[in-house]
Structures are given as structure tokens and as C-alpha cells.
Design an enzyme around this catalytic site. Sequence first.
Site, PDB file in Angstrom:
ATOM      1  CG  ASP A 146      -0.271   0.046   2.541  1.00 40.66           C
ATOM      2  OD1 ASP A 146       0.805  -0.586   2.677  1.00 40.66           O
ATOM      3  OD2 ASP A 146      -0.776   0.723   3.455  1.00 40.66           O
TER       4      ASP A 146
ATOM      5  CD  GLU B  37       4.405   0.837   6.635  1.00 42.36           C
ATOM      6  OE1 GLU B  37       5.278   1.227   7.422  1.00 42.36           O
ATOM      7  OE2 GLU B  37       3.897   1.608   5.793  1.00 42.36           O
TER       8      GLU B  37
HETATM    9  C1  LIG Z   1      23.335  11.212  11.953  1.00 40.58           C
HETATM   10  C2  LIG Z   1      22.629  10.644  10.847  1.00 40.58           C
HETATM   11  C3  LIG Z   1      21.604  11.484  10.119  1.00 40.58           C
HETATM   12  C4  LIG Z   1      20.536  10.618   9.624  1.00 40.58           C
HETATM   13  C5  LIG Z   1      19.426  11.291   8.982  1.00 40.58           C
HETATM   14  C6  LIG Z   1      18.224  10.395   8.973  1.00 40.58           C
HETATM   15  C7  LIG Z   1      17.603  10.342   7.633  1.00 40.58           C
HETATM   16  C8  LIG Z   1      16.345   9.582   7.623  1.00 40.58           C
HETATM   17  C9  LIG Z   1      16.391   8.508   6.638  1.00 40.58           C
HETATM   18  C10 LIG Z   1      15.406   7.721   6.367  1.00 40.58           C
HETATM   19  C11 LIG Z   1      14.132   7.731   7.089  1.00 40.58           C
HETATM   20  C12 LIG Z   1      13.015   7.306   6.204  1.00 40.58           C
HETATM   21  C13 LIG Z   1      11.923   6.742   6.993  1.00 40.58           C
HETATM   22  C14 LIG Z   1      11.120   5.866   6.082  1.00 40.58           C
HETATM   23  C15 LIG Z   1      10.189   5.012   6.840  1.00 40.58           C
HETATM   24  C16 LIG Z   1       8.955   4.886   6.048  1.00 40.58           C
HETATM   25  C17 LIG Z   1       7.955   4.055   6.704  1.00 40.58           C
HETATM   26  C18 LIG Z   1       6.633   4.783   6.782  1.00 40.58           C
HETATM   27  O1  LIG Z   1       6.318   5.630   6.004  1.00 40.58           O
HETATM   28  N1  LIG Z   1       5.848   4.406   7.771  1.00 40.58           N
HETATM   29  C19 LIG Z   1       4.622   5.100   8.075  1.00 40.58           C
HETATM   30  C20 LIG Z   1       3.527   4.182   8.465  1.00 40.58           C
HETATM   31  C21 LIG Z   1       3.664   3.467   9.740  1.00 40.58           C
HETATM   32  N2  LIG Z   1       4.025   2.193   9.708  1.00 40.58           N
HETATM   33  O2  LIG Z   1       3.427   4.006  10.797  1.00 40.58           O
HETATM   34  C22 LIG Z   1       4.895   6.157   9.120  1.00 40.58           C
HETATM   35  O3  LIG Z   1       4.015   7.022   9.276  1.00 40.58           O
HETATM   36  O4  LIG Z   1       5.945   6.169   9.760  1.00 40.58           O
HETATM   37 ZN   LIG Z   2       6.768   2.217   3.926  1.00 37.53          ZN
HETATM   38 ZN   LIG Z   3       5.239   5.309   4.144  1.00 33.97          ZN
END
Ligand SMILES: CCCCCCCC/C=C\CCCCCCCC(=O)N[C@@H](CC(N)=O)C(=O)O
Ligand SMILES: [Zn+2]
Ligand SMILES: [Zn+2]
Length: 488
Positions: free
Chosen positions: A112, A176
Site C-alpha cells: 500500500d 502498513e
Molecule cells: C546522523 C545521521 C543522520 C541521519 C538522517 C536520517 C535520515 C532519515 C532517513 C530515512 C528515514 C526514512 C523513513 C522511512 C520510513 C517509512 C515508513 C513509513 O512511512 N511508515 C509510516 C507508516 C507506519 N508504519 O506508521 C509512518 O508514518 O511512519
Molecule cells: Zn513504507
Molecule cells: Zn510510508
Amino acid sequence: MKRRSAALEILNLKELSVHRGLWENQWLLSSVISHLYTPLTGAIRIPTVSFSPENVNATALAEFGEYIRTVFPTVFKTSFIRHEVIGEYSHLLTVRGSDPSLQPYMLMAHSDVVPAPDEGWEVPPFSGLERDGFIHGRGTLDNKNSLMAILQALELLLNRNYIPRRSFFIALGHDEEVSGQNGAQKISALLQARDIKLAFIVDEGNFILDGFIPHLKKPFAMIAVSEKGSINLRLEVNMTPGHSSAPPKETSIGILAAAVSRLEQTPMPNMFGSGPLKMTLQELAHEFSFPANIILSNLWLFGPLVSRLMERNYITNALVRTTTALTMFNAGVKVNVIPPVAQAIINIRIHPAQTVQEVLDLVKNIVADNRVQFHVLTAFDPLPVSPSDHQALGYQLLRQTIQSIFPEVSTVVPGICIGNTDSRHYTNLTTSIYRFNPLYLHPQSFRSIHGINEKISVPAYETQVKFIFEFIQNADADQEPAPHQHEL
Ligand SMILES: CCCCCCCC/C=C\CCCCCCCC(=O)N[C@@H](CC(N)=O)C(=O)O
Ligand SMILES: [Zn+2]
Ligand SMILES: [Zn+2]
């Protein structure tokens, strides 16, 4: 012919050190050419949008299920792979390995996506168009890329008559983005009922990060060994409605607006120093030149300075504290009616050193207005920290595969995921959960996740397939003690 040459390019890659033989085999060629990246474009075209747990696009999810069966025929007809549909649209594949003494692991992804109105996109978000070497659209980074790459890598291996030694599961959730309660949660319960214990899990999450830290020119891979907790909180103010020609001193909208503004203006405490971030920075220190390397190696002394620097940038800020995002606001029924009720939704991400209860107490103290009611919609604490030492099989396999597929990436560090993933539903099956996408991420592409102009380059997607292709084989190899990452 563009498509053909991209496929051939992959076959010519020489850095596939561990299992190069499989890639070089000409038998693979036709399968690679027909399947290499067209399946992802087709997947992007199916609008599997989730709005809420009750409002998912069932038609699109059903179509998606048909689609993966069609484009990966070998996966779905192989005798040692069991396919089950869970919660109507999620998929669980059980790949039975030849050596039952090896503990199984699990690869995860989700089908999704979050909504994507056309506005602001260079290319319509569900067109799956390929332009300038990129596949465009919602889900190209989050997370149809992983889903398709896992199945594509497995299809390629099976077409080579590869029989895994170690059993593994592939769990493909369909909700998800809206909690995982009908997908991941049900798969987890099913596996628990079957007494399954997993060696480790690999899910979406962090990336190979490039350009996120000033003065750090080299990219580094960050494997998330934990993820932040979360609270979705509804704030509500109820007041007596009336005629707008004689307004009261305060309205439900005004009271709520002031409350959420206080929340936005009052950051939660900086928790630098607790949680896995210190470990991340210490392992990264050697990548910096003087004096940053000394500063990061001596956080006992320079911690306050580093923590202030991290607060300045909104992405690194999310690593040092609980964040508070105002995401929905709803009030009013007519231009000349004083509204009876105003509601706002606050999406809170909890730092690993805090709990749901502590954060709720802080929020109530900041709002400090008893006319505002609080309703917790969903909440969970930060996730436990998975091991990243030399004995941690999943972490070491990821590190090994990163170093083989991305030889230019010299540093792999454990970190925290600021977003949440379906993997949080599987803590009953393993203590080793790793969130990592084998892709480069730049600040601009980070903003495209849940934002506009999400896209993946064709070579990046091909490399993701290659990564999983090799990872599955590395998980089957006899494990040797891992060398120390920072050895001279
Ligand atoms: C010292 C180091 C610096 C690092 C910087 C961090 C950069 C961040 C990198 C990646 C983060 C990306 C996060 C993606 C996760 C995506 C998952 C998502 O969208 N989940 C949703 C749904 C849920 N399961 O709750 C959400 O809302 O979180
Ligand atoms: Zn995701
Ligand atoms: Zn997401």
C-alpha cells in the site's frame, strides 16, 4: 533499445564477488531482460492507496495480488514455496530451505501507499512513467520498490534452479501505511501460532545516506536497529454554538488553534545522549576530518555542542527528540455559525528514551487548558534495540552484502528509524529486526517520501534486485566470524 541495454548492463557488473557465476550465466539473460524493471512500473500503476484502516483501495489491492502472480510465475508455482493470502490482501510466502537445522529469517515489504493528489507532481503519481532514467510515482521508494525487488530476485534465483538452504519468509503487508492491523499483525499471529522463531527480519527503513550531514562528503549506510514510538492524538474543543454576528470572546477554533500553536512552538526536550544515536555518531566519527572526528569521538565532552548542531536541521532534529506534527484540523459548518466543535490530529514520534505516558504528560502540560480534551487514537512505545555486534547474524549479513554491492560505502552504522514500519508487529518472533533499504537517499529524495515527485532511478532499482539476489545466497553460506568493520 533502452530496456535491453539496462538489463545487459547488470549482467556486466563485475563487482558481484560472491555469486558472480549465477549472474554471468547466459541462461539468466532472457529472464532478466523481460523482468528486470518493467514489473515495478506496472506495480506503480495500480493505485493501492490507504487512507485509514477502514478505507483502503480493495479493488487495487486485489489487482495487485493478481499482478504479482502474473509477473513472477515461478515464485508462485514452485513446489517448495507456500503462498498464503492473509487478511484478504497481504501475502505470506514460506520458502522451505533444504537444511531444516538453520533458523529461518524473514524479508518484508508493503504494497500500500499513501495518497498522492496530482498537484505538484512532474509526472502523474500513478502513471509509472519512465523518464530520464527514473521510474516515477507513488511507491517507487516507499515501498513497492522493495516488494518487487524481493520477488524479482527470488524469481531470478528460482529460474537458475537455486534451492535455498535456509528457510525464509516473505511477508508483504497491504495496510502498513495505516497501522498494519489487518496485514502484518495477522501474519505475525499466524506465525506465532505455528511456533515460528526467526533468526532476524529485514524490512524497509533507513538507507545509504548521502548529504544529510554537513562536512560529511562520503555516503554511509545506516541500518536501523530500532524505531521511534508513536502517538496519534486527537485534540477536541467543544463550545456552545451561536450566531456569528455576536461572537463570544473565545471560540472552539480559537482555543484549539492556540493549543496546537503552543505545541508547535514548544519542542519536546532534547534527549541527545540516550538511545542508539551516540553509538551511531561514535561509529561515524572516523569518516569526518579534523576537528569533527575528535568532537564526535569525545561526546562525553562535546555532547552539548553536537546536540545543539543536530537540532538546527529538521531531519537530524528528529533524531534527538520526540517530534510533534500537526497533521489534520477540522472545524466549522457554515460561514455564519460559531462552530460547536473543533478537532485537530497531532502525530507524535517518540524518542527511544521516552514512553507514551511521559510524552502524554508533557503534551498536557504544554497545552495547559482544561477545555481541550485529549483522545489517544493509537500509541506505542519506541521499539527495542536489535543487536549489531559481531554475532548478530542479520546485521552482519546486511553489512557484508552492502560492502559487496556498494564497495564505495566504507561505513555501515547502526541507527534509529524516525518513521515506523510493519516490522514492529513481529517483536514476538525475533529480537533482531533490521530496517534497511539498499538504496542511496539524498535529502531531496527523503522529502519525496510521502511528498511529491517520488522516483527511483532504473540503476538504483536494479541494484536493489541484485542486493537481495546476493543477500539470499549470503544467508545460505556458512557463516564465518565477521571481521571488525574499522580494522586498520
Ligand atoms: C546522523 C545521521 C543522520 C541521519 C538522517 C536520517 C535520515 C532519515 C532517513 C530515512 C528515514 C526514512 C523513513 C522511512 C520510513 C517509512 C515508513 C513509513 O512511512 N511508515 C509510516 C507508516 C507506519 N508504519 O506508521 C509512518 O508514518 O511512519
Ligand atoms: Zn513504507
Ligand atoms: Zn510510508
